[in-house]
Design an enzyme around this catalytic site. Sequence first.
Site, mmCIF file in Angstrom:
data_model
loop_
_atom_site.group_PDB
_atom_site.id
_atom_site.type_symbol
_atom_site.label_atom_id
_atom_site.label_comp_id
_atom_site.label_asym_id
_atom_site.label_seq_id
_atom_site.Cartn_x
_atom_site.Cartn_y
_atom_site.Cartn_z
ATOM 1 N N ASP A 88 42.260 29.377 47.890
ATOM 2 C CA ASP A 88 42.070 28.552 46.682
ATOM 3 C C ASP A 88 40.999 27.516 46.965
ATOM 4 O O ASP A 88 41.076 26.785 47.947
ATOM 5 C CB ASP A 88 43.413 27.870 46.357
ATOM 6 C CG ASP A 88 43.294 26.821 45.266
ATOM 7 O OD1 ASP A 88 42.386 26.953 44.415
ATOM 8 O OD2 ASP A 88 44.106 25.881 45.271
ATOM 9 N N ASP A 123 44.137 24.551 42.313
ATOM 10 C CA ASP A 123 45.248 24.882 41.409
ATOM 11 C C ASP A 123 46.349 25.670 42.125
ATOM 12 O O ASP A 123 47.320 26.105 41.505
ATOM 13 C CB ASP A 123 44.750 25.643 40.168
ATOM 14 C CG ASP A 123 44.150 27.002 40.519
ATOM 15 O OD1 ASP A 123 44.105 27.358 41.726
ATOM 16 O OD2 ASP A 123 43.719 27.723 39.601
ATOM 17 N N ASP A 131 40.985 32.242 44.497
ATOM 18 C CA ASP A 131 39.967 32.518 43.478
ATOM 19 C C ASP A 131 38.785 33.267 44.088
ATOM 20 O O ASP A 131 38.705 33.455 45.311
ATOM 21 C CB ASP A 131 39.528 31.204 42.810
ATOM 22 C CG ASP A 131 39.330 30.072 43.816
ATOM 23 O OD1 ASP A 131 38.635 30.314 44.815
ATOM 24 O OD2 ASP A 131 39.901 28.976 43.619
ATOM 25 N N ASP A 139 45.185 52.372 39.752
ATOM 26 C CA ASP A 139 46.621 52.088 39.786
ATOM 27 C C ASP A 139 47.419 53.279 39.226
ATOM 28 O O ASP A 139 47.041 53.840 38.187
ATOM 29 C CB ASP A 139 46.857 50.845 38.924
ATOM 30 C CG ASP A 139 48.252 50.274 39.060
ATOM 31 O OD1 ASP A 139 48.599 49.854 40.175
ATOM 32 O OD2 ASP A 139 48.989 50.239 38.056
ATOM 33 N N GLU A 170 46.042 55.612 43.465
ATOM 34 C CA GLU A 170 47.423 55.459 43.896
ATOM 35 C C GLU A 170 48.215 56.603 43.269
ATOM 36 O O GLU A 170 48.417 56.632 42.055
ATOM 37 C CB GLU A 170 47.984 54.115 43.448
ATOM 38 C CG GLU A 170 49.389 53.877 43.964
ATOM 39 C CD GLU A 170 50.103 52.727 43.262
ATOM 40 O OE1 GLU A 170 51.071 52.214 43.829
ATOM 41 O OE2 GLU A 170 49.701 52.353 42.139
HETATM 42 C C1 NOJ Z 1 51.256 49.694 41.369
HETATM 43 C C2 NOJ Z 1 50.783 48.359 41.848
HETATM 44 O O1 NOJ Z 1 50.455 48.453 43.208
HETATM 45 C C3 NOJ Z 1 51.902 47.371 41.578
HETATM 46 O O2 NOJ Z 1 51.644 46.124 42.151
HETATM 47 C C4 NOJ Z 1 52.076 47.265 40.085
HETATM 48 O O3 NOJ Z 1 53.176 46.437 39.802
HETATM 49 C C5 NOJ Z 1 52.319 48.632 39.448
HETATM 50 N N1 NOJ Z 1 51.429 49.644 39.942
HETATM 51 C C6 NOJ Z 1 52.150 48.570 37.949
HETATM 52 O O4 NOJ Z 1 50.794 48.353 37.637
#
Ligand code: NOJ
Length: 499
Positions: free
Chosen positions: A21, A25, A29, A195, A250
């Site tokens: 940071d 705050d 960042d 993701d 992922e």
């Molecule tokens: C996988 C991500 O790594 C996790 O942090 C997130 O909560 C879920 N996907 C939903 O986006």
Amino acid sequence: MTAPWWRSAVVYQIYPRSFLDTDGDGVGDLEGIRRRLDHLTWLGVDALWLSPIYPSPMADFGYDVADHRDVDPVFGDLAAFDRLVTEAHDRGLRVLLDWVPNHTSDRHPWFVAARSSRHDPQRDWYIWRDRPTNWTSAFGTGAAWTRDEATDQYYLHHFLPQQPDLNWANPEVVEAMHGVLYFWLDRGVDGFRADVVHLLGRDPAFPDDPPERVGSSRVGTHDEPVTHALLRGIRGMLDGYAGDRVMVGEVNLADSAAIAAYYGRGDELHLAFNFGLLFAPWDAARWREVIAEVLAAYTPADAWPTWVLSNHDQPRHRTRYGSAGRARAAAVALLTLPGTPFLYAGEELGLAHAEIPPERALDPDGRDGCRAPIPWQPGPAHGWASAQPWLPWPPEPDAHSAARLREDPGSILHLYRRLLAARRASPALTGGEFAWLDAPPGVLAYTRTTGQDRRTVLVNHTDDSQPTGLDGAHEVVVSSRGEGDRRTLAPSQALLLRS
Ligand code: NOJ
């Protein structure tokens, strides 16, 4: 043909809220990341991946995106982002962004429009049903469907109700989400971490889960063939851009063969996460099984493996494995297995999982402990602009601060640095053949070879000394603790040897 950069790269994951940071705050960042780029080049990683930085109500700390084309004010702004990318590139570091294609925030203008009326042109950008199926959401928060009272239909959300799932069967959604990729590519990013990308496709029949699965999350089992066509579209778009951009997905499935399928025939994901070691106990036999399973599934598919010990969703491996010595030995394996390693910020500092008192818990899924702020210096604020960060510090923040560890050549930080340098110097380690070596029970042993360049790796998972059986032709390059003796492994010691 030369191998693409991401095959020999080491990627460093930054959880921006927790890195540094600079404006007081209590939340990290982009400027904080910029100021620590020298830490990353000194360490010797090749690329950084930023967990989401987009405007977000932070119900899932950024994985609920309310605007894909901007930066949340808590992190800075687009100018700060551009500065970060430029300065990273000046240092030879690539930058990957998290891309969250499965869902948006319920505050995203797309969803605000979609829920405004059943007849809204964007209604079909999300998934609506008159009757819900029996699916449950990933965070143990109940049903994966929430009723929208005003329009009297249910919308699907594999995660929180504040994270409605996009409808990838709608070509407008596909185009809009490709547009998001173009937006950031045009700003110079080198790739994306996608993701839960295996969730994109849906079975158009929306079948109920069988009774034995009711009540458990579908995230680890959902695997629809139509997702592969969507990934081919994304890959075509990325490859048509400037050539060497990467997408690591992922794919949160348990089965290595199912994950390998997401590389397609070299026309889907460039890389997919493999969480085998993230979930494996500190046990040589189990590690060997995980590694063998991955290599057996990936090699025929020409799918380049990835390796992960820690991330922002799971307890830190220093704590999971139970000792500092084991975390050091694990680093030797992580950086010498065939594939692309992903480091999670703070593992190079040997950070343990933070204890979060109940009154400071924030995450809906209990993941705060691995998101504790990074201590850069000894002293109350640990280099942060505020001594009161959004989450408590991890254990022993002075002793594990980057500045302290940097002064000590025997620290885990210097071990990571030596390993990264040894890796960069050896074609065998970045791209060589892999073979198992015979070893005593409890010891993981393998070689990596390219032509004359050969490395041997031994990882002692036991708490006893073990003979290595190696002769004078082997020379220790890196030892996880102490000098290292090629004939004997100390308890929880790992060695990287030449030849
Ligand atoms: C996988 C991500 O790594 C996790 O942090 C997130 O909560 C879920 N996907 C939903 O986006």
